[in-house]
Design an enzyme around this catalytic site. Structure first.
Site: not given
Lengths: 860, 860
Positions: A183, A306, A339, A385, A407, A413, A531
């Protein structure tokens, strides 16, 4: 010898200034100021700088001051080691200052990295003091002083005290050891190439300087999907080289580590975090690392997420996992970032109670209090995410006895990947300023993550930067505003989005009021614009969530285990996350917040479909129906994107031509991509809902001619997947050496823009030519590097031929020449009148078919 | 296939626009105009262009029109083959126009290449007609129309008729087949590389377009010191390729040929021009050439000059030589240019009656009437060789029955070689407008060379261009004004130098009034400035006339056979060229002109030392003595050159940063070089005359510290030749790995500029560092490519450290690091106060010696 070794850097720098405005200098350009400003600052600035102490960062601070003053004011300050009996700029820690210049009586309390800028009179002499609790603070103070000069602010009677809002102000880089960046949109890794550290780390030093100028004090240098080689003994010298490049700028190196390392790398039979052998391995490894890199910041760990190895393999908790590594770091003062991005990506979509948004809170809230004091839970701003809009993660309010950090994602991304202008500071502010009302009303997320609300020792801000070797670092000039904005917010989240935008614009493009006003306006509106044409009302970015995260793909999130569902069907749309009837996610929030989101009456429209499933005909607070709002916002967004082109064109001659041309090309691309997005999403919802657009726009495109309905020679009609990514669901592809699609113009005579919507896949460079009669009016190469090998909304792009005079009977012909498997595919052509202004006095009345001849000239 | 073949050119063009302002587009930038201008022109410009006829140049004209309008106005004109019933731009020859649109009644008389621009109403329709006697004229007309738009001139009601002043408007390139260019300063040859034609001739096409935009219609493609291979049969296809690249722009290829070719190349035993075999060889060769290049312009021949073969070998005349080749060209319409630059370069300097200036007239005047009608005698503007100032050659008035052309030098061989700003148009105008009073008063040189005065069939203008592969063509951005100026003057020598300068500035830098006013002022003063600091009063450029023709070398012209003498000795200076007491050169002029130059009372000061030998104490028309005038003008020139830097700096932000930085670096260099010139010439004359400067400047340099008098570590003192090229006649060289020269500052405390005068030879890249105490305040590489391997005024250059605060007791140390035989030589350092403005409020009073520390930081 040192001087010889450093020669190369000096020469490179000089060359960079001559090679023009590439963006590499970012906001530290130090361009010469106007003559009037130069005179003013020369009056206010002493001739001497006195760096106190021998520290490396003091040395950098003094060098930066010389460099900045030389660039902006054209003079070289003198350096002395003692406070002289003349005016001077004095740099040093408070301790050094008390020793060297007790007469200054600088007595302030400062947090680490905080600084004072103070004008002090001693008799008739005037001193400018930059003092701080530690050396990094002095460096921050010097950058602040230089920033003031660049912004044209007075430095005459300084009396400022600044402390950072939080101790943690770090960036993460998701760089793989092969040199790619997950990314990342700004080119190859500045750290790694082909499995090893780069031989030339000059860009690492440059990056460290950019970070230092913002007060950012740590940087992880490898992908959170970590390669266990990072901790191998023979790899540590490579890490140490990067640390050495960062060290003069006070940026601590951080490593992303794999929980499975003790087994994979260490050869143990287990990586069970509570196994004493495993703990010992971590301790030995940390000791070894700190011998090579004494100022290592710590580790960041992604586990049980993941597909990554995690504590669940041994029935252990995240706290067990985090603490195992954290205890090894603790004696060295290192931090362990764990995380919170942990979720099940095999969720059963048929169960309406399942909800990925629940995962972070469900996983970590029960463990509150079980983490060691040097563990920090790193929590993405939202529960999903990095979508274009999400509510703040409820986990921010769910940890009282655990350090946390937010974060944020600087790399775009899900927000246009540096191809779309999206200034993210307003989005981040929406989260950071959100009142979580925990432990009481008036507790914004920024206070929680900074550790202020529950008096935690650690806390702060992590930004996923993903800069690369491209001259402009980010993949586009304007995206640099996000890196700047992250750093400024991490230092002081109370700054407004406007103030940060204005600072960045002035530093990057100078103080021309028209440039500043225009760029700031573009930046501030850009998130809302994006958006609107991607996923408004809390729908999230309606993109291919299992693939490139870029172009439109409305259904990509549905009917799979990844859980980014919006649940759109023929009746309505939205995830019911209420406690009463939905997944119960709303219940993770403190009660006063939950009360807002639970209730349709209180839930803001911007997030309504994130929290509620509504029929298309439901009315929002605006009074409009859901479906009409979806239509309207997509048209609003597309129109706003197309206006950026005009905004930017109004700056021609005010911005250097190098960046002007680059940004203009980007904004033209974005305007076309916004139309693809608008049409894809609105048509998808038109088909799903069966409810027509009240404004009559969706599905009706005056002046648009589908390629599949043109006269085709060689071109074959092909369906596009997803169908909404091509107008009419189809495109044409050329399976021969050269194909054409043509039509006969039967509209009115006049000046028209011709917009060819074609597909630029990343597997070849096909060519296009557009003819009107026998006249070639445009030609181009499909040589962009869009993130798609197939025909879809990511590869769909357009070429505009600005103004051609058409008259009835004209044949318009598009020729495509495929290359390397890229089949010169076309979606449609739009023929749009240029308006009266462009038509001029040439009245085009005749409708005869005219004979034309080739106008293809050698140099044209 | 044509489209495919031409693709590359299109892509290159697009790339060129994105790569910024390199100067490659020169005055044909076609940048987008302001919005208001765009609206106006869109109103006045029809949508359709109608090219009449199928000619190649008509095709180019139409393509250029599309390209220019697309660039400046952002729209694509439509092309039709017939005049439509709507407004249109109609392009064509008068013949075609009469056939295609008899209703326009365009009936004018035009010389070849002349054109009309005319607005014609037919009912309510308005046509813009570009018509000409021939196709090249149409192309010229289109460039003129586009130029009007770029300059912001109205195109509403056009009614203009332009014919070129003369039929010959050619450029010469002195390119060698190995790719070098004799006296070329813009890089390698665009035609040749390594003995053959280049594979990529795209720059030849670009150059042809630049020439066509000015109406230049011929270009010789090899050095006048010709390689006989040019005429070899196996070489002709290479020539043909160049002709093909030029052909779309109507630029005829011309070859420089060697008179010895029949012997060297043809294998004959003789090249005696009256030998029938030789005549036959020339005829066969010409026929062969014209089969390959049917539009060849002809030959240019340099014979019996500077060692070239000539007719004197067989006791033949120049007329014999010229006619031999000319008769071979005549059947094809080709011209033979025979250069009048013939002189004995073994003249005995001890004979005061000898004079190189006599040569051209002496050689060619007696042959008047013996040259064939397709021979043109190509005469340099002055009797010597492109010096900074010369009187017009008397030969212009000495040929009544012979065609002539003036040879002007665009490449700045004796005028700063593109490193010094010298706008040559005023110099050329001085010759072209000079009244030769032959056959009668009111006969300017331009009328003579154009064939108007004696009604000759041929005549005109030849410019030695010497463009190269550098992006900016000439070696500097501002030197492009000379190429532009030559072309404009060749078309219309009645244009003023100011008008040409203003056109060029607007086309190259846009219409910002401040930019236009500043650049035009700089250009117009630049010749006088350069003359003042090199060789005023008709002294000619006081340079190394047997070497690089660049830096100062006052005696280089004396006591050798080349005859560029100025006869300076201890008593006086100047060449007595009068009839009464001197060489008799003045007698070559028509009597009324001779009367001016013969008499001291009438001779203008600017040329007084060209015509007269005067004692240093003689008084000029100004009332000043000769010696004081020499001093004063050199100081005037140096001061003017240093002011260009300020002038240019006032344009920061108004000129693109790429060209801004390049030009600023050039002007900074020039300011330093002007000081070297000033000091060299004034000191030479001080020593020669023994007469002090009345202003007390020469030999006294406040703030200058000779390197040879500084404290030297490693550096050795060395004499410089010629002595006047170094201050004090000496420099220091470093024979070790690293050396230093230092001094202790005992002047007042304050802000100072440090100027280090060093030598940048072309055989290595040495390095320099300047320290004040232990603080590094400057460092640089000696990496320029100045035209000198030895220490002299050509390699002498300077580096300025703009502003450093000094106080008494400071040690200033220059370190040099030799490289590759370049010994980091230094002449001196100048320490100049920056003035009150720069000093600021920091009063530097204390005089203690301070302890300093290194401030050398990695990124500084």
């Amino acid at each position: 010898m040192r001087a010889v070794k450093l020669w190369a850097a000096f020469v490179l720098l000089a060359a960079a200034n001559l090679e023009g405005e590439t963006g590499q200098r970012a906001w530290l350009r130090y361009s010469r100021l106007d003559d009037a400003e130069v005179r003013t600052y020369r009056k206010d600035l002493p001739a001497v700088v006195v760096p106190l102490g021998q520290g490396l960062l003091i040395h950098s601070a003094q060098g930066e001051l010389l460099r900045g003053v030389r660039g902006m004011l054209g003079q070289t300050l003198r350096v002395e080691s003692k406070v002289p009996p003349e005016g001077a700029i004095v740099l040093g820690t408070l301790d050094e200052l008390r020793r060297a210049a007790p007469q200054f009586h600088v007595a302030v309390r400062l947090a680490p990295d905080g600084y004072v800028l103070k004008t002090i009179y001693a008799g008739k002499l005037r001193y400018t003091v930059v003092a701080a609790a530690n050396e990094r603070g002095v460096l921050c103070g010097v950058f602040a002083l230089l920033r003031k000069i660049a912004l044209g602010q007075s430095i005459h009677g300084l009396d400022e005290k600044e402390s950072p809002y939080a101790p943690i102000r770090w960036v993460n880089q998701w760089d793989n050891l092969d040199g790619s960046i997950e990314r990342g949109y700004g080119g190859r890794s500045i750290f790694w190439d082909d499995g090893h550290v780069r031989s030339d780390l000059s860009r690492v030093g440059d990056f460290g300087r950019l970070l230092a100028s913002l007060g950012v004090n740590g940087c992880s240098i490898n992908n959170v999907n970590a390669d266990s080689r990072m901790l191998a003994s023979d790899f540590i010298p490579e890490v140490a080289r990067i640390a050495e490049a960062f060290r003069p700028w006070g940026v601590q190196v951080v490593l992303a580590v794999d929980l499975g390392s003790p087994k994979i790398l260490g050869g143990l039979e287990t990586f069970d975090p509570v196994d004493p052998q495993v703990a010992a391995w971590w301790k030995t490894k940390a000791d070894e690392l700190y011998r090579a890199v004494p100022d290592l910041g710590g580790f960041v760990m992604k586990a049980d997420s993941e597909g990554r190895a995690g504590p669940s393999a041994y029935g252990r908790t995240h706290a067990d996992a985090a603490n195992a590594a954290a205890r090894a770091l603790a004696p060295h003062g290192g931090l362990l970032f764990y995380r919170a991005f942990v979720y099940d990506h095999h969720l059963d979509w048929r169960n309406l109670k399942n909800d990925r948004a629940l995962a972070a809170y469900d996983n970590f809230h029960p463990l509150d209090g079980q983490f060691d004091s040097n563990v920090v839970i790193q929590i993405k701003n939202g529960p999903i995410d990095f979508q274009v809009r999400e509510p703040a993660s409820p986990l921010f309010g769910g940890l009282r006895k655990t350090n946390q950090a937010v974060e944020l994602q600087i790399t775009q991304e899900y927000t246009g990947q540096s191809r779309h202008l999206v200034y993210l500071v307003p989005m981040w502010k929406a989260t950071l300023d959100f009142d979580m009302r925990e432990p009481r009303a008036g507790t914004p997320v920024k206070a929680l993550v900074a550790g202020k609300a529950f008096d935690r020792p650690e806390g702060g801000f992590v930004g996923v930067a993903n800069v690369g070797l491209d001259d402009d670092w980010m993949g586009s000039q304007l995206s640099q505003a996000n890196l700047y904005g992250f750093g400024r917010l991490a230092w002081n989240p109370d700054l407004s989005a406007r103030q940060i935008a204005e600072e960045w614009t002035r530093l990057g493009f100078g103080n021309d009021p028209k440039v500043v006003a225009t760029v700031v306006r573009m930046l501030l509106g850009s998130w809302r614009t994006y958006e609107n044409y991607t996923g408004p009302l809390g729908l999230q970015t309606l993109t291919d969530v299992t693939g490139n995260h870029y172009g439109p793909a409305v259904e990509a999130s549905e009917r799979n285990g990844w859980g980014q569902w919006h649940r759109a069907d023929e009746r309505g749309v939205g995830m019911d996350r209420t406690v009463a009837t939905g997944t119960g996610f709303v219940g993770q929030y403190p009660a006063p917040v939950a009360a807002i989101y639970e209730s349709l009456a209180n839930c803001p429209d911007d997030l309504v479909l994130f929290f509620h499933h509504l029929p298309y005909t439901a009315r929002l607070h605006s009074g409009k129906t859901v479906i009409q709002t979806i239509y309207d916002l997509h048209y609003d967004g597309e129109r706003a994107a197309s206006e950026y082109v005009n905004d930017w064109e109004s700056l021609r001659g005010r911005v250097d031509s190098q960046r002007y041309d680059q940004v203009l090309a980007q904004l033209n691309y974005q305007a076309g991509a916004a139309e693809v997005w608008r049409d894809a999403v609105t048509n998808w919802f038109l088909r799903a809902s069966g409810i027509a657009d009240g404004e009559g726009r969706v599905g009706r495109y005056p002046g648009r001619f589908e390629a599949e309905k043109m006269r085709l020679e060689g071109y074959m009609v092909t369906p596009v997947t997803p169908w909404e990514d091509a107008s009419g669901g189809q495109a044409v592809e050329c399976l021969e050496k050269r194909c054409s699609a043509s039509l006969t113009w039967d509209g009115a005579a006049g000046w028209y823009a011709l917009r060819v919507q074609y597909f630029d896949q990343n597997k070849g460079v096909s060519r296009f030519l557009v003819w009107v009669g026998n006249q070639l009016v445009g030609k181009w190469l499909a040589d962009d590097h869009l993130p798609a090998a197939k025909l879809d909304g990511s590869s769909s792009t357009r070429h505009t031929i600005a103004a051609v005079a058409l008259r009835p009977g004209d044949e318009i012909r598009i020729e495509g020449v495929p290359d390397g498997g890229e089949l010169a595919a076309i979606d449609y052509i739009e023929i749009q009148p240029r308006g009266r202004e462009a038509t001029g006095t040439a009245i085009l009345r005749h409708s005869r078919a005219v004979r034309l001849r080739s106008v293809f000239t050698p140099s044209d």
